[in-house]
Design a protein around this motif. Structure first.
Motif, short mmCIF file in Angstrom:
data_model
loop_
_atom_site.label_atom_id
_atom_site.label_comp_id
_atom_site.label_asym_id
_atom_site.label_seq_id
_atom_site.Cartn_x
_atom_site.Cartn_y
_atom_site.Cartn_z
N ILE A 142 63.86 68.36 34.97
CA ILE A 142 65.17 67.94 35.48
C ILE A 142 66.08 69.15 35.71
CG2 ILE A 142 67.27 66.65 34.91
CD1 ILE A 142 65.40 64.70 33.35
N ASP A 143 66.03 70.11 34.79
CA ASP A 143 66.85 71.31 34.95
C ASP A 143 66.47 72.06 36.22
OD1 ASP A 143 68.66 73.53 33.89
OD2 ASP A 143 66.75 74.58 34.05
N GLU A 144 65.19 72.19 36.47
CA GLU A 144 64.73 72.92 37.66
C GLU A 144 65.16 72.20 38.94
OE1 GLU A 144 63.36 76.15 39.49
OE2 GLU A 144 63.32 75.89 37.31
N ALA A 145 65.06 70.89 38.94
CA ALA A 145 65.48 70.12 40.12
C ALA A 145 66.98 70.28 40.37
CB ALA A 145 65.12 68.65 39.94
N HIS A 146 67.77 70.16 39.32
CA HIS A 146 69.21 70.27 39.47
C HIS A 146 69.63 71.69 39.89
CE1 HIS A 146 70.17 66.52 36.80
NE2 HIS A 146 69.74 66.21 38.00
N ARG A 147 68.93 72.69 39.38
CA ARG A 147 69.21 74.07 39.79
C ARG A 147 68.98 74.25 41.28
NH1 ARG A 147 65.59 77.48 38.05
NH2 ARG A 147 66.87 79.33 38.43
N ARG A 148 68.10 73.47 41.83
CA ARG A 148 67.77 73.57 43.26
C ARG A 148 68.48 72.51 44.10
NH1 ARG A 148 63.85 77.30 44.09
NH2 ARG A 148 63.08 78.23 42.15
#
Length: 395
Positions: free
Chosen positions: A198-204
């Protein structure tokens, strides 16, 4: 063109009677709502007794599936054949009155279909598209998904999907009904894996949806920061409270277990064994969520067993049957769904929005089943199914 003397349901919860709506054929958008007088030779159509609603927005569809009894039926299908399947399902969906969808992904074909529709090479709804759902090794949907293990692989999978054109990320927090060897109640990913994904998706800059039946999976995903919970079958009070507190949207997909439960003679033994308890709990969880005030967006899971494309509007009937007011159910599958999935300028009848709308004979607030057979479906101001009755040019 002006459609006048109609009831307008705006997709945000408001209703206007004896109203008018002006459509701009050049931009394909709504120019004005309310009072609209014809200008020069502008066509003006009087439609007393009719209701105009936004085109429906389905926040959860599978164009790669066509209601087969098992997902395995499409595993060996070539990309060419699967693309043709997606094209046909998209056209059927649009012509039924669904002008916007969030497509949940298969082999990266959904993003290609979206581009083809935008180019005018295929007929279908506006799309927010994914590539492959992310699942644990052997997890739910592994047949068409991306299998990962560990936080590092979760981050890499997100990056791969976005590189391939995914506009959101979907992952499987629990097992599922249609995948053999998985349990809908059982948590699949570790918390660390969910958090990384989820963190990686939100960062992108993309939102994250999670398939989640069991309460543990729902709560872990919400705690990790997920944006939407799909299904939400076995929610408990704590899970419902977390959805509200963290402002997470529920996409209940009531159509999916209903279709399996009504096709017992054709369903697989595993689907029947799992869907029996799922169906009853699903309804109860939905009722509790509605009563508690959870934000709900309409989605059908169309394409899953016996859940055929083109029957999407029955989800509104199910939501009304199990506790939602008609206006709230219609809003859930128009304005709320569009906002939830990031489909801009769709799902509402207001100046500047796309001229995507349905013309309904009668009042769907009195009988929501009228949405199943729209008199006309318009996308971008063009009639794509049915016809505007008594089209005359008044001066």
């Amino acid at each position: 063109m002006i459609l006048r003397d109609v009831r307008l349901i705006d997709g945000r919860g408001a209703v206007e009677t004896e109203a008018a709506i002006r459509l701009d054929p050049d931009s394909g958008r709504i120019e004005a709502v309310g009072d609209a007088e014809p200008q020069g030779e502008e066509p003006s159509v009087s439609l007393p007794g009719h209701t105009v609603v936004p085109g429906l927005v389905d926040a959860h569809v599978h164009f790669s599936l066509s209601g087969q009894a098992t997902v395995e039926d499409v595993v060996g299908t070539s990309d060419v054949d699967l693309t043709l399947t997606e094209v046909g399902n998209a056209r059927t969906t649009l012509e039924s009155g669904v002008t916007g969808v969030r497509a949940m992904g298969a082999r990266g074909l959904d993003v290609r279909l979206k581009r083809a529709i935008e180019r005018g090479d295929a007929s279908g709804p506006r799309m927010v598209a994914n590539c492959r759902s992310i699942t644990i090794t052997g997890g739910h949907g592994h047949h068409l998904g991306k299998e990962v293990d560990g936080p590092v692989e979760c981050r890499r999978a997100v990056r791969e999907q976005i590189k391939q054109g995914a506009e959101f990320i979907k992952f499987m927090a629990t097992g599922g009904v249609t995948t053999p060897g998985t349990d809908p109640r059982t948590l699949a990913f570790t918390y660390e894996e969910m958090e990384a994904l989820i963190d990686e998706a939100h960062r992108r800059g993309v939102h994250v949806a999670t398939h989640a039946h069991g309460a543990k999976g729902i709560k872990a995903a919400v705690e990790a920061g997920v944006d939407t919970v799909e299904h939400g079958t076995f929610m408990d009070e704590e899970a419902i409270e977390m959805l509200i507190t963290e402002d997470v949207t529920l996409v209940p997909t009531l159509s999916a277990p209903y279709r399996i439960a009504r096709n017992v003679e054709q369903a697989t033994k595993e689907s029947l064994r799992k869907s029996g308890p799922v169906y009853e709990h699903h309804i109860e969880s939905f009722k509790q969520a509605v009563e508690a005030g959870v934000r709900i967006a309409g989605g059908t899971d169309a394409g899953t067993p016996f859940n055929y494309h083109g029957t999407n509007s029955t989800e509104i009937s199910f939501m009304v049957e199990h506790g939602m007011d008609p206006i709230d159910a219609i809003t859930a599958m128009t304005g709320t769904a569009a906002e939830t999935i990031g489909l801009e300028d769709a799902g509402t009848l207001e100046a500047g929005s796309y001229a995507d709308l349905l013309v309904i004979e009668g009042d769907p607030l009195e009988d929501v089943s009228l949405l199943r057979e729209p008199t006309a479906v318009m996308k971008g101001g063009e009639v794509v199914a049915g016809a505007i009755p008594d089209l005359e040019r008044d001066r």
